[in-house]
Scaffold this motif. Structure first.
Motif, PDB file in Angstrom:
ATOM      1  N   TYR A  56       0.861  -1.166   0.000  1.00  0.00           N
ATOM      2  CA  TYR A  56       0.000   0.000   0.000  1.00  0.00           C
ATOM      3  C   TYR A  56       0.908   1.230   0.000  1.00  0.00           C
ATOM      4  N   PRO A  57       1.125   1.871  -1.128  1.00  0.00           N
ATOM      5  CA  PRO A  57       1.967   3.073  -1.112  1.00  0.00           C
ATOM      6  C   PRO A  57       1.363   4.126  -0.179  1.00  0.00           C
ATOM      7  N   GLY A  58       2.153   4.582   0.778  1.00  0.00           N
ATOM      8  CA  GLY A  58       1.687   5.538   1.757  1.00  0.00           C
ATOM      9  C   GLY A  58       1.272   4.912   3.070  1.00  0.00           C
ATOM     10  N   PHE A  59       1.329   3.599   3.181  1.00  0.00           N
ATOM     11  CA  PHE A  59       0.878   2.910   4.394  1.00  0.00           C
ATOM     12  C   PHE A  59       1.789   3.185   5.588  1.00  0.00           C
ATOM     13  N   MET A  60       3.086   3.232   5.354  1.00  0.00           N
ATOM     14  CA  MET A  60       4.026   3.475   6.456  1.00  0.00           C
ATOM     15  C   MET A  60       4.104   4.968   6.754  1.00  0.00           C
ATOM     16  N   PRO A  61       4.458   5.344   7.978  1.00  0.00           N
ATOM     17  CA  PRO A  61       4.500   6.760   8.352  1.00  0.00           C
ATOM     18  C   PRO A  61       5.485   7.570   7.514  1.00  0.00           C
ATOM     19  N   GLY A  62       5.093   8.784   7.179  1.00  0.00           N
ATOM     20  CA  GLY A  62       5.988   9.745   6.543  1.00  0.00           C
ATOM     21  C   GLY A  62       6.320   9.515   5.087  1.00  0.00           C
ATOM     22  N   GLN A  63       5.592   8.671   4.404  1.00  0.00           N
ATOM     23  CA  GLN A  63       5.882   8.438   2.991  1.00  0.00           C
ATOM     24  C   GLN A  63       5.302   9.568   2.136  1.00  0.00           C
ATOM     25  N   TYR A  64       5.998   9.862   1.026  1.00  0.00           N
ATOM     26  CA  TYR A  64       5.513  10.834   0.044  1.00  0.00           C
ATOM     27  C   TYR A  64       5.519  10.132  -1.301  1.00  0.00           C
ATOM     28  N   ILE A  65       4.347   9.880  -1.844  1.00  0.00           N
ATOM     29  CA  ILE A  65       4.199   9.152  -3.100  1.00  0.00           C
ATOM     30  C   ILE A  65       3.568  10.102  -4.108  1.00  0.00           C
ATOM     31  N   GLN A  66       4.344  10.516  -5.107  1.00  0.00           N
ATOM     32  CA  GLN A  66       3.867  11.456  -6.131  1.00  0.00           C
ATOM     33  C   GLN A  66       3.945  10.745  -7.472  1.00  0.00           C
ATOM     34  N   ALA A  67       2.795  10.483  -8.079  1.00  0.00           N
ATOM     35  CA  ALA A  67       2.720   9.634  -9.265  1.00  0.00           C
ATOM     36  C   ALA A  67       2.249  10.398 -10.504  1.00  0.00           C
ATOM     37  N   ILE A  68       2.705  11.607 -10.697  1.00  0.00           N
ATOM     38  CA  ILE A  68       2.288  12.394 -11.861  1.00  0.00           C
ATOM     39  C   ILE A  68       2.634  11.673 -13.164  1.00  0.00           C
ATOM     40  N   ASN A  69       3.849  11.142 -13.283  1.00  0.00           N
ATOM     41  CA  ASN A  69       4.266  10.409 -14.483  1.00  0.00           C
ATOM     42  C   ASN A  69       4.082   8.904 -14.337  1.00  0.00           C
ATOM     43  N   GLY A  70       3.507   8.457 -13.250  1.00  0.00           N
ATOM     44  CA  GLY A  70       3.206   7.041 -13.057  1.00  0.00           C
ATOM     45  C   GLY A  70       4.220   6.313 -12.197  1.00  0.00           C
ATOM     46  N   ILE A  71       3.706   5.322 -11.480  1.00  0.00           N
ATOM     47  CA  ILE A  71       4.532   4.426 -10.676  1.00  0.00           C
ATOM     48  C   ILE A  71       3.985   3.027 -10.886  1.00  0.00           C
ATOM     49  N   GLU A  72       4.871   2.073 -11.185  1.00  0.00           N
ATOM     50  CA  GLU A  72       4.492   0.675 -11.356  1.00  0.00           C
ATOM     51  C   GLU A  72       5.222  -0.137 -10.293  1.00  0.00           C
ATOM     52  N   ILE A  73       4.462  -0.903  -9.511  1.00  0.00           N
ATOM     53  CA  ILE A  73       5.034  -1.657  -8.399  1.00  0.00           C
ATOM     54  C   ILE A  73       4.732  -3.132  -8.593  1.00  0.00           C
ATOM     55  N   GLY A  74       5.772  -3.961  -8.531  1.00  0.00           N
ATOM     56  CA  GLY A  74       5.623  -5.402  -8.707  1.00  0.00           C
ATOM     57  C   GLY A  74       5.097  -6.096  -7.465  1.00  0.00           C
ATOM     58  N   LYS A  75       5.156  -7.416  -7.487  1.00  0.00           N
ATOM     59  CA  LYS A  75       4.691  -8.231  -6.365  1.00  0.00           C
ATOM     60  C   LYS A  75       5.768  -8.300  -5.287  1.00  0.00           C
ATOM     61  N   ASN A  76       5.314  -8.479  -4.049  1.00  0.00           N
ATOM     62  CA  ASN A  76       6.197  -8.702  -2.903  1.00  0.00           C
ATOM     63  C   ASN A  76       7.202  -7.565  -2.729  1.00  0.00           C
ATOM     64  N   VAL A  77       6.711  -6.341  -2.767  1.00  0.00           N
ATOM     65  CA  VAL A  77       7.559  -5.156  -2.601  1.00  0.00           C
ATOM     66  C   VAL A  77       7.333  -4.592  -1.210  1.00  0.00           C
ATOM     67  N   ARG A  78       8.404  -4.173  -0.560  1.00  0.00           N
ATOM     68  CA  ARG A  78       8.335  -3.548   0.761  1.00  0.00           C
ATOM     69  C   ARG A  78       8.766  -2.089   0.644  1.00  0.00           C
ATOM     70  N   LEU A  79       7.971  -1.190   1.196  1.00  0.00           N
ATOM     71  CA  LEU A  79       8.289   0.236   1.216  1.00  0.00           C
ATOM     72  C   LEU A  79       8.376   0.674   2.672  1.00  0.00           C
ATOM     73  N   GLY A  80       9.557   1.066   3.123  1.00  0.00           N
ATOM     74  CA  GLY A  80       9.771   1.435   4.513  1.00  0.00           C
ATOM     75  C   GLY A  80       9.232   2.810   4.852  1.00  0.00           C
ATOM     76  N   PRO A  81       9.281   3.171   6.132  1.00  0.00           N
ATOM     77  CA  PRO A  81       8.810   4.486   6.551  1.00  0.00           C
ATOM     78  C   PRO A  81       9.664   5.595   5.942  1.00  0.00           C
ATOM     79  N   GLY A  82       9.018   6.684   5.571  1.00  0.00           N
ATOM     80  CA  GLY A  82       9.735   7.831   5.026  1.00  0.00           C
ATOM     81  C   GLY A  82      10.153   7.711   3.576  1.00  0.00           C
ATOM     82  N   VAL A  83       9.749   6.651   2.884  1.00  0.00           N
ATOM     83  CA  VAL A  83      10.106   6.481   1.468  1.00  0.00           C
ATOM     84  C   VAL A  83       9.449   7.579   0.631  1.00  0.00           C
TER      85      VAL A  83
END
Length: 167
Positions: A56-83
């Motif tokens: 879930y992009p944005g699930f961890m604290p302090g993440q900033y997800i800006q997808a103006i030009n697009g973001i593609e995320i595969g399976k089994n990806v981990r996004l840490g806090p503040g990403v």
């Protein structure tokens, strides 16, 4: 259609309640159809393509997800806090416009540790582990550990063997 039972199983009922309150009652990231932490920002969520229901992009604290030009995320990806995933930079001759670039692509089995910044057009192939605090300005091939500012290869890794279908 969202499979709510998968979400509940993955997050848990009691962890989901504060996210629900922030998104649905206080309208923090209320347009995003997945759980987002109240201290995170997800913009242009419709330009985010996920191969699986998580991460879930944005699930961890302090993440900033800006997808103006697009973001593609595969399976089994981990996004840490503040990403920070930043898919568009500002035009250098007109700051009110965003420059066009390719989407950010994160392959299967990648792990972005705490406070990682990924800049526009970066492609991370399968099984890339990004060390905490790294700034990723260019693309990397599969099975590597990268880190630093700008990020560089620290170590080559064997192919991923973990259980991808646990959830």
């Amino acid at each position: 259609m969202v499979n709510l039972s998968k979400h509940i199983k993955y997050i848990g009922v009691f962890k989901r309640i504060p996210y629900f309150i922030a998104q649905r009652m206080f309208l923090v990231n209320f347009r995003v159809p997945w759980p987002v932490h109240w201290s995170s920002i997800v913009s242009n969520h419709k330009n985010i393509k996920r191969a699986d229901f998580r991460p879930y992009p944005g699930f961890m604290p302090g993440q900033y997800i800006q997808a103006i030009n697009g973001i593609e995320i595969g399976k089994n990806v981990r996004l840490g806090p503040g990403v920070k995933l930043i898919s568009a930079s500002h035009d250098l001759n007109d700051y009110s416009k965003h420059a066009n670039s390719g989407p950010i692509v994160i392959g299967d089995n990648c792990w972005l540790s705490a406070d990682v910044v990924v800049l526009p057009g970066v492609v991370l192939q399968e099984h890339v582990v990004v060390g905490a605090g790294a700034v990723v300005t260019k693309s990397f091939g599969p099975n590597v550990l990268i880190g630093g500012n700008p990020a560089k290869v620290i170590k080559y890794l064997p192919s991923y063997v973990g259980d991808q279908d646990k959830w």
